[in-house]
Design a protein around this motif. Sequence first.
Motif, short mmCIF file in Angstrom:
data_model
loop_
_atom_site.label_atom_id
_atom_site.label_comp_id
_atom_site.label_asym_id
_atom_site.label_seq_id
_atom_site.Cartn_x
_atom_site.Cartn_y
_atom_site.Cartn_z
N ASN A 1 0.79 -1.16 0.00
CA ASN A 1 0.01 0.04 0.06
C ASN A 1 0.79 1.15 0.11
OD1 ASN A 1 -1.91 2.04 0.47
ND2 ASN A 1 -3.07 0.97 1.81
N ASN B 1 0.15 4.23 -0.29
CA ASN B 1 -0.45 5.37 0.24
C ASN B 1 -0.33 5.70 1.69
OD1 ASN B 1 -1.85 6.31 -2.05
ND2 ASN B 1 -3.58 4.74 -1.80
N GLU B 2 0.25 4.75 2.32
CA GLU B 2 0.41 4.98 3.58
C GLU B 2 1.70 5.41 3.93
OE1 GLU B 2 -0.04 0.85 5.39
OE2 GLU B 2 -1.96 0.91 5.30
N ASP C 1 -4.73 2.45 -7.39
CA ASP C 1 -5.05 2.56 -6.22
C ASP C 1 -4.26 2.42 -4.92
OD1 ASP C 1 -7.82 3.04 -7.42
OD2 ASP C 1 -8.04 0.68 -7.77
N GLY C 2 -3.10 3.02 -5.19
CA GLY C 2 -2.24 2.64 -4.13
C GLY C 2 -1.49 1.33 -4.02
N GLU D 1 7.90 12.19 -2.04
CA GLU D 1 6.87 11.08 -2.31
C GLU D 1 7.45 9.79 -3.02
OE1 GLU D 1 3.51 10.74 -6.16
OE2 GLU D 1 4.62 12.59 -6.06
N ASN E 1 7.66 2.25 1.59
CA ASN E 1 6.58 1.22 1.59
C ASN E 1 6.69 -0.03 0.99
OD1 ASN E 1 4.30 2.65 2.89
ND2 ASN E 1 4.38 4.04 1.24
#
Length: 727
Positions: A183, A185-186, A544-545, A596, A603
């Motif tokens: 993921n 996005n975390e 979607d991440g 980013e 991640n």
Amino acid sequence: MRAEPTPDSGDRNALGEEPSAYLRQHAGNPVHWQPFGDRAFARAAARNVPVFLSIGYAACHWCHVMAHESFEDQATADYLNAHFVAVKVDREERPDVDAAYMAATQAISGEGGWPMSVFLTADGLAFHAGTYFPPRPMPGRPSFLQVLEAVHDAWEERRDAVEQNARSLAQTMGHAQLSAAVNLNELPELLDPELLPAAVRSLGRSEDPDDGGFGAAPKFPPSAVLEFLMRHAAVPSDTAGEARDMAGRTLAAMARSALFDQLDGGFARYSVTRDWSVPHFEKMLYDNAQLLRAYVHWVRLGGTPGFPAAEAADVAVRTAEWMLASLGLPAGSWGAAGPHGAAEALASSLDADSVVNGEHHEGASYLWTAGELEKLLGNDHGAAIARLMNVGEHGTVSKLGSPLHPARALSPEEAARWAGARPRLLAARAARPQPARDDKVVAGWNGLAVAALAEAGAVLDRPGLVDAAVRIAGYLEKVHWRAAKEELVRVSHAGAARGIGGLLEDYAFCGEGFLALFAVTGNAHWYGLAEAVVSAACRRFIADGSLADTAGESAQVSNALGGRPGLDPFDGATPSGAAAFAGVLLSYAALSGSSEHRTMAGNILALLPPIAAQAPRVAGWLLATAQAAAEGPVEAAVVGRPGAARDALHVALLRSPSPGLVIAVGAGGAGGGQGEDAGTAGTVPLLRGRTAGADGAPLVYLCRGMVCERPVASVQEVRDRLSSGRR
């Protein structure tokens, strides 16, 4: 009642125009082979028959064996054509297909390898699988025709059960893919600082300290693990010495073994024996690119008394020269512009076999008998070389003889004797039948080669190797990179890109190569190309991440994985796409200042803790990237007037073993620079605001963890700063 086989006149063997040498090897089979794609699966649905999927690669010995025994047999082909749609896949061209159905094969049969034989429904779900099947039954292994008959019976008589089992397997594999999801996005959690030393200790428990490497036979070169061990060894810690010793033992053992071609350079795929004395003779670009880099990094680390840097440098040079001479595809081979005879791209592999008197013999080009050596070199000299190179009365591979290897360090006298014999032996070997070459160009593997050749040229002071890296990178940009679509194509043949778009590993390996070339040359063009490739990869493989190895090139592969995008975090023969992408993201973030991309790298590294604890041997590149992240990574901006003083600072950085060191070179100052320096500071954020000294005198700015120190002006200061910054 069983249907009698009848020829299917609607099909034919369709492999003759394929770019893959492996597929073209089967173009003359009586089997009606089809390339992997929607058309073949639609044909299976229309005929209401299963798909027989055979996966292999051009240099695979047992693939040749099964082809000769079964696929060239007319009766077997007739049965296969009547009751199946037969599909051939080159695993090097379609690793996404190979990975999906390898997982299925291992789940079904408990084994994996090539040739891989998988039976599928028309929507791509696996329901039976195995590897090599002989032409006649053997203890514990049915014949290929028996397998075909049993699968046909099950398909005709128990279709519902077959399809339900296939759906259940796909669902199970889908859950496995979900467990490896990332993921993006975390916010990533910080890695436990004890993770890396614990991984070193775990690797130590599986090391073979006597023969080098890890585990028992068969033994594969642990390239990604070696990179981690060398990065760990470069940072003072309680486990640094253990890491250095392990890396040194393995590098020395491989360099002195039959895995390394003692005559011509380059490494074979793996050894079938624990002591590396009997190789499986295929030579792959991806192995040699990684091992070239590993031996260069050992030189950079300084070596050990047991494996001196000078010996490693010799292995590296010979490997690089072999790659360019034996895998190099000169521009004239497809009519493109370029210096005649200079490698513009690198082919995939050399075969394990040579054809002698019409028959395939594994390793035939590389094997010697004591009698041959004595005849060629004279009785006394030949006998001495036979003893030195472990060639006995009986061949260790076949009746054709044994491979040459000392299995130990040579004394100066022995090294001189061997150096004197090599030219005559090389000339004699060149007159033998040679293994075939697979001329397809794989983007990612050429990216690995760009990084290795660029760093080898810089560390070993071989500017010709840097020139080769530039040519190969130029080919990747010209042929594989479609700038208008911002897309990388995985394979080319004869100078033209063909087939599927690149996979995550292709984007990651090419990005790694372009960034390494930028670090060595200072040419910001390669930074810009790496930036474009990284940006394209983020768009292509992140949805979607979540990160995936592919962008859904084939519905059948997606179906086989339970409809979920696959992400395999484990290293195989090359670093996993996820691990390689994490490394590129980390380096790019250091050069660009992008938080980013740094977060995305973190991640992906979150996959590491459970893998490192249980199986560090398949997490080498994640561990290597984590080691770089733990060190910052260190960012070095070299600015100043081009010339000998700036070059000396630049070379000092390139020859530093500091893990993950990121290097940018520019003119500095308000006026920019000349030639390739012009505009560099405007392109590469790490160089912005970095001013040169008085009258353009060169300076080095070193930063770590978003903290920069005052600039330094001498090589010794650079070395001291890098050393003092290590924990």
